[in-house]
Design an enzyme around this catalytic site. Structure first.
Site: not given
Ligand code: TRP
Ligand code: ZN
Length: 883
Positions: A270, A305
Site C-alpha cells: 500500500m 508503490e
C-alpha cells in the site's frame, strides 16, 4: 437471493462533497484493545456543494466517546451517532473545528482494515474505506487534507513509531513508560493514504540524493533479525527513485521515505504517503528463502508503490470509479521499470501471460466489468486484473498510438495540471489530446466497454500483382450488462516475414513509422505492394493490444515465425499458438497427428539448438507450454479438465523425449557455480536449467527423479531447490513424500517458505489432494487469519489445481464454499477473493456446472454474509442478461 439495490454506488451519481476538511490533527494512543483516537478536523462548507446540507461523517464499527464543536462539547440532541456514521443535522455554515474522540480495538480487528495488529506490531490499512474504522470522516478520495499525527505507545511494546510525512517531534510521556512521536505531512492527501505503524522493528536505510540535490532518508523496516533480508528491497527502492527521475522526470517530495513489512496483509502493498506498508512476502528476500520470481515481484511492487507517489498521491482519484487512473497507470509504470531493469521481451511475455491468465479470464466470465466500472456494491471487489492489468494495457496502447515523445509530453502536462487534485480518466486523456491535437474520444471506449475484443485476420497473396492483402475484422462478446459492443481503437504493430527468413520489401502507407496500423472499424483491409513472394504476417508484435487474435496461419507458417520473426514476443507467441492448437485438439477429441506433434517438437529442438543459450530466459518461456487453465479458457465451453491434464502431460512427454539431448545438456552446463545473484541474466540461466529438468522428468521418470534428487540436495538457493521439489512432486509415492518431509524439516521456521510448500501440495493434480489440503489446514504453521497462509493453501488449490478443484464429484467446489464462509466471518476481503475462483464455473461441462451452481447457492443462501462475499456470489450466479 437478496440483492440490496440501495447499496449500489453509481458513477453518474457523483457530486462534490458538501464539506471540505483542510486540516486533520490526530492523536492516537496505541493500546492492544482500547486505542484512543482524538481527531481534530478543520471543516468548512464546500462552495461547490449544497448549502444547508447536514454534515454526515462515515464510520465503521466505531465506538464514539465525545464530540466537540468549536470548543463546545456537543450535547446528544445535536448529533446522531452510530458505529457507521456521525451526523450533525445543522452544522455551521462557516469554517469550524470538530473534535471527535473514538475508541477502537486493534486486536479484535481481523478484517485487517483500519488499525490492526500483525506479529505484535500496530499497523494500518486505509484504502479504500479503512480510515472510517479509525475515526469518523469524509472518507472519500476527493477530500484532501494536511495531516499531523501524534502517536503514543508503550516504549517496550512499540519502540518504533512511524507516520506519514516527516517526523517533527518525539519524546517520552513524563511519569510513564510511554513515548510519542509527531509526524507532519505537508502534502494534502485523501484519507485512504493515511498510515501509522508502531512496534518492534529492525531497520535498514541509506541516504538518497534527488535530482535537484535534496537529501532523503530512505529505509525499510522489518521484523528484528531479518534486516539482511531487506537489502534487496532497499536497493530496488533506490533504483525506482532514480528511474522515475530519469524516465518520467518525477522527484520525491519529503525528507523521508519509509517501507514497513508486515506479515498479515490483505494485498501486496500500500502506497501510503511517505510510509508504504507491505506484505512481507514482497519485501523479505534471501537466496535461501526467495526464488528468482520472488525477487522480481519484490522489485516490481517496491517500484509500483513508490511510483504511486506521483500517480496516485500527488494526483489522486476523484472517486473510486477512477481507480484505474492510479492503478492502471502505475502498473504501466512499474512494468516499464522492470523492462528497463531486466529484459524487455522476456518481461513483456511474462506480463501477457498474467494478463491472459487473469484478466482475459475475468473478462470472459460473470465478473467481467469495464476498466472504469459504472457501478459497484463493494469497492474492495474492484481491485481486479481488469482495473490493474487491462488498465495498464490502455496506457501502453496510448503510448503506442501517439509515440514515446508525445506520451512523455502528455504525462508531464497531466502531472503539472492535476498536481494536488483528485482527477478523472477524462483529465488524463485530455492531457494527451491537448499535447497531440488528437481526438481521443473513440479511444476512450477502452475504459467503458468490458470484454476482450477478438481480431480475425485473413491474408491473400496475389503473385502476379505482387500484392498482399490483410483483411481484419473485430468483435467483442457480450458481457454482464453490456449486450452490444462497438468497435474499438486497436493498435496493431505488424510486419511481414518471409518463409525462408529473408527480408521482405513491401510498402503499405497505412502503417506508421513505428510499424503500427490502427484498426478502428468493425472491418478493414491493408494492401501491401511490391511483395515478391508469399509472406507470413507477424501481427500484434509486442502484444500491441489486449485482444484475442485469430490468424489464418498454418502451423508451418507459425513455426517459420518462431524461427525468423524479428519480434521476440511473436516468436514466443508462434510456438504457444501451435502448442495451444495441439492441446485444444487433444482435449476435445480432435487428437493431433503424430506429424503435427513432431513438427512442434523438432521446431523447438531446432530453436533451442540455435539460440537457447543466447537468451536462456526467453528460451525457458518458449519451452513452457500453455497452462491447463489457459487451455480451458481457449476451449471456453463444456470443459473437461481431466482431458486437458492428460493432453498437456502427453505433449510435454513428447517434447521432452524429442529434446532430451539438449535438455540434459542445458541442465548440466547451466549448473550454478559462483554465488547466487538475483540479476535477470543469472535468473534466466536458472529458468532454462529448471525448465529443462521439468521437461526431462516429463519424458523420463527415472532420469527426472535422479536429477531432481541430486539438485534438491546440492541446491544453494531457493529457486533451484523449489524447482527440484516441484519435479519430485510429480512422482507419486515414496519419492514425493520423502521430499515433502525433508522440505518441511528444512524450513519449519520460515512462514514464507512454508507457503510455497503449502502451494506445492495443494496443486498435486491427483485424487487425495483435497484431503491433503484439509489435513494441512491443521498444520501448526497454518492460520485462517493470515491471508498469505490461506491464499497459499486454499487459494492455490482453487486457482491452480484445475483437475482437483473442478472434480467431477463437486467436492472441490463444496470445500471452497465452506472455507469462504468460514473466512468471511474473519476477513471478508479475503473470503471474496477466494470466491472469485468460481468465475470459471460456467465454462465447465454439465456435471461440473451443476455442482458449482449448488455450491455457489449454498453460499448465497447463508444469512449475514459480508457485502464483499454477497456481491461476488450474486454476480457469479447472475444469468448473463446480455447474452
Ligand atoms: N493501492 C494498493 C496498490 O495497488 C492496493 C490496495 C488497495 C490494498 N486496497 C488495499 C492493499 C487493501 C492492501 C489492502 O498498490
Ligand atoms: Zn497500486
Amino acid at each position: 437471493m437478496r440483492t440490496d439495490t440501495a447499496q449500489i454506488v453509481r458513477l453518474e451519481d457523483y457530486r462534490p462533497s458538501d464539506f471540505l476538511i483542510d486540516k486533520v490533527e490526530l492523536d492516537v494512543r496505541l493500546d492492544a484493545t482500547a486505542t484512543r483516537v482524538t481527531a481534530t478536523l478543520s471543516l468548512r462548507p464546500n462552495p461547490e456543494g449544497r448549502s444547508d446540507a447536514p454534515l454526515s461523517l462515515d464510520g465503521d464499527e466505531l465506538n464514539l466517546k465525545s464530540v466537540t464543536l468549536d470548543g463546545r462539547s456537543l450535547p446528544a440532541e445535536e448529533f446522531e451517532a452510530s458505529p457507521q456514521s456521525l451526523v450533525i443535522a445543522q452544522p455551521p455554515q462557516h469554517p469550524f473545528t470538530l473534535t471527535v474522540e473514538t475508541e477502537i480495538n486493534p486486536t479484535a480487528n481481523t478484517k485487517l482494515m483500519g488499525v490492526y495488529r500483525s506479529g505484535g506490531n500496530y499497523c494500518t490499512q486505509c484504502e479504500a474505506e479503512g480510515f472510517r474504522r479509525i475515526t469518523y470522516f469524509l472518507d472519500r478520495p476527493d477530500v484532501l487534507a494536511v495531516y499531523t499525527t501524534r502517536i503514543e505507545a508503550d516504549l517496550d511494546e512499540a519502540p518504533v513509531l512511524l507516520g506519514n510525512g516527516n517526523r517533527v517531534e518525539s519524546g517520552s510521556v513524563e511519569g510513564t513508560n510511554r513515548h510519542y512521536a509527531v509526524w507532519h505531512d505537508p502534502h494534502p492527501k485523501p484519507s485512504y493514504l493515511f498510515a501509522l505503524v508502531g512496534g518492534k522493528l529492525g531497520r535498514v536505510g541509506k541516504s538518497f540524493t534527488t535530482m535537484s540535490g535534496r537529501n532523503v532518508e530512505i529505509a525499510v523496516y522489518v521484523e528484528p533479525g531479518k534486516e539482511n533480508r531487506a537489502d534487496y528491497a532497499l536497493d530496488a527502492l533506490e533504483r525506482s527513485m532514480r528511474w522515475d527521475e530519469q524516465v518520467f522526470g518525477r522527484e520525491y517530495d519529503l525528507d523521508v521515505f519509509n517501507i514497513v513489512a508486515v506479515s498479515d496483509f490483505n494485498m501486496g502493498a500500500m502506497e501510503n504517503k511517505g510510509l508504504n506498508i507491505f506484505n512481507d512476502k514482497y519485501v523479505l528476500a534471501s537466496p535461501e528463502t526467495a526464488t528468482d520470481m520472488d525477487y522480481a515481484h519484490i522489485e516490481a511492487i517496491i517500484a509500483h508503490e513508490y511510483f504511486h507517489n506521483w500517480s496516485g498521491n500527488r494526483v489522486t482519484c476523484r472517486d473510486w470509479f477512477q481507480l484505474c487512473l492510479k492503478e492502471g497507470l502505475t502498473v504501466f509504470r512499474d512494468q516499464e521499470f522492470s523492462s528497463d531493469e531486466r529484459s524487455r521481451p522476456v518481461d513483456r511475455i511474462a506480463e501477457v501471460k498474467t494478463l491472459r491468465a487473469r484478466q482475459f479470464l475475468e473478462d470472459s466470465g460473470p465478473l467481467a466489468h469495464p476498466v472504469r466500472p459504472s457501478q459497484y456494491r463493494e469497492i474492495n471487489n474492484f481491485y481486479t486484473a481488469t482495473v490493474y492489468e487491462k488498465g495498464a494495457e490502455i496506457v501502453r496502447m496510448l503510448k503506442t498510438i501517439i509515440g514515446a515523445e508525445d506520451f512523455r509530453r502528455g504525462m508531464d502536462l497531466y502531472f503539472e495540471r492535476c498536481d494536488g487534485t483528485a482527477a478523472t480518466v477524462e483529465d488524463f486523456l485530455k492531457a494527451f489530446a491537448d499535447v497531440t491535437g488528437r481526438d481521443l474520444s473513440h479511444f476512450s471506449r477502452w475504459y467503458e466497454q468490458a470484454g476482450t475484443p477478438r481480431v480475425t485476420v485473413k491474408g491473400h497473396y496475389d503473385q502476379s500483382a505482387r500484392i498482399y492483402r490483410l483483411d481484419f475484422t473485430q468483435s467483442t462478446q457480450p458481457t454482464p450488462g453490456q449486450a452490444t459492443k462497438e468497435p474499438m481503437v486497436i493498435p496493431i504493430a505488424l510486419g511481414l516475414v518471409a518463409r525462408d527468413g529473408s527480408t521482405i520489401e513491401a510498402t503499405c502507407e497505412r502503417i506508421d513509422a513505428r510499424g503500427v496500423f490502427i484498426l478502428d472499424k468493425a472491418s478493414d483491409s491493408l494492401i501491401f505492394t511490391g511483395v515478391a513472394s508469399p509472406p507470413v504476417p507477424s501481427l500484434l508484435r509486442g502484444f500491441s493490444a489486449p485482444v484475442k487474435a485469430s490468424l489464418d496461419l498454418s502451423n508451418g507458417d507459425l513455426l517459420a515465425l518462431l524461427q525468423y520473426d524479428s519480434d521476440a514476443f511473436n516468436r514466443w507467441q508462434a510456438a504457444q499458438t501451435v502448442a495451444m492448437r495441439l492441446l485444444v485438439g487433444a482435449s476435445t477429441g480432435a487428437a493431433p497427428s503424430e506429424e503435427e506433434i513432431d513438427a512442434l517438437s523438432s521446431a523447438l529442438h531446432a530453436f533451442m539448438e540455435q539460440s537457447a543459450l543466447q537468451d536462456p530466459a526467453f528460451a525457458a518461456l518458449v519451452l513452457s507450454l500453455p497452462s491447463e487453465a489457459d487451455v480451458a479458457q481457449e476451449i471456453g465451453a463444456n470443459v473437461d479438465p481431466d482431458a486437458i491434464h492428460r493432453a498437456r502431460k502427453e505433449l510435454r512427454r513428447r517434447i521432452g523425449e524429442v529434446c532430451s539431448d539438449l535438455l540434459q545438456h542445458f541442465h548440466r552446463s547451466l549448473a550454478e557455480t559462483g554465488s547466487y545473484s538475483p540479476d535477470a541474466a543469472s535468473a534466466g540461466r536458472r529458468a532454462l536449467r529448471n525448465a529443462s529438468l521439468d521437461l526431462l522428468a516429463a519424458a523420463n521418470r527415472d532420469l527426472g527423479e535422479r536429477l531432481a534428487r541430486e539438485q534438491f540436495d546440492s541446491a544453494s538457493n531457493m529457486t533451484d531447490r523449489l524447482a527440484s521439489l516441484n519435479v519430485l512432486m510429480t512422482l507419486s509415492g515414496e519419492a514425493r513424500e520423502t521430499a515433502i518431509a525433508r522440505f518441511e524439516d528444512l524450513y519449519r521456521h520460515e512462514p514464507l517458505v512454508l507457503d510455497k510448500w503449502f502451494t506445492l501440495q495443494a496443486t498435486i493434480p491427483e485424487d487425495g489432494a483435497l484431503d491433503r489440503v484439509r489435513r494441512l489446514m491443521e498444520h501448526p504453521a497454518f492460520s485462517m487469519g493470515n491471508p498469505n497462509r490461506v491464499r497459499s493453501l486454499v487459494g492455490s488449490f482453487a486457482m491452480l489445481n484445475q483437475v482437483q478443484f473442478n472434480r467431477a464429484d463437486g467436492a472441490g467446489y463444496d470445500f471452497l464454499a465452506s472455507i469462504v464462509l468460514a473466512v468471511d466471518a474473519i476477513n471478508p476481503q479475503l473470503a471474496a477473493r477466494l470466491l472469485t475462483a468460481f468465475s470459471t464455473w460456467r465454462m465447465m461441462n454439465e456435471t461440473r456446472r451443476s455442482h458449482a451452481k449448488k455450491a455457489l447457492l449454498s453460499v448465497a443462501e447463508k444469512p449475514n454474509l459480508s457485502r464483499d462475499v454477497s456481491d461476488i456470489v450474486s454476480r457469479a450466479l447472475e444469468e448473463n442478461k446480455a447474452s
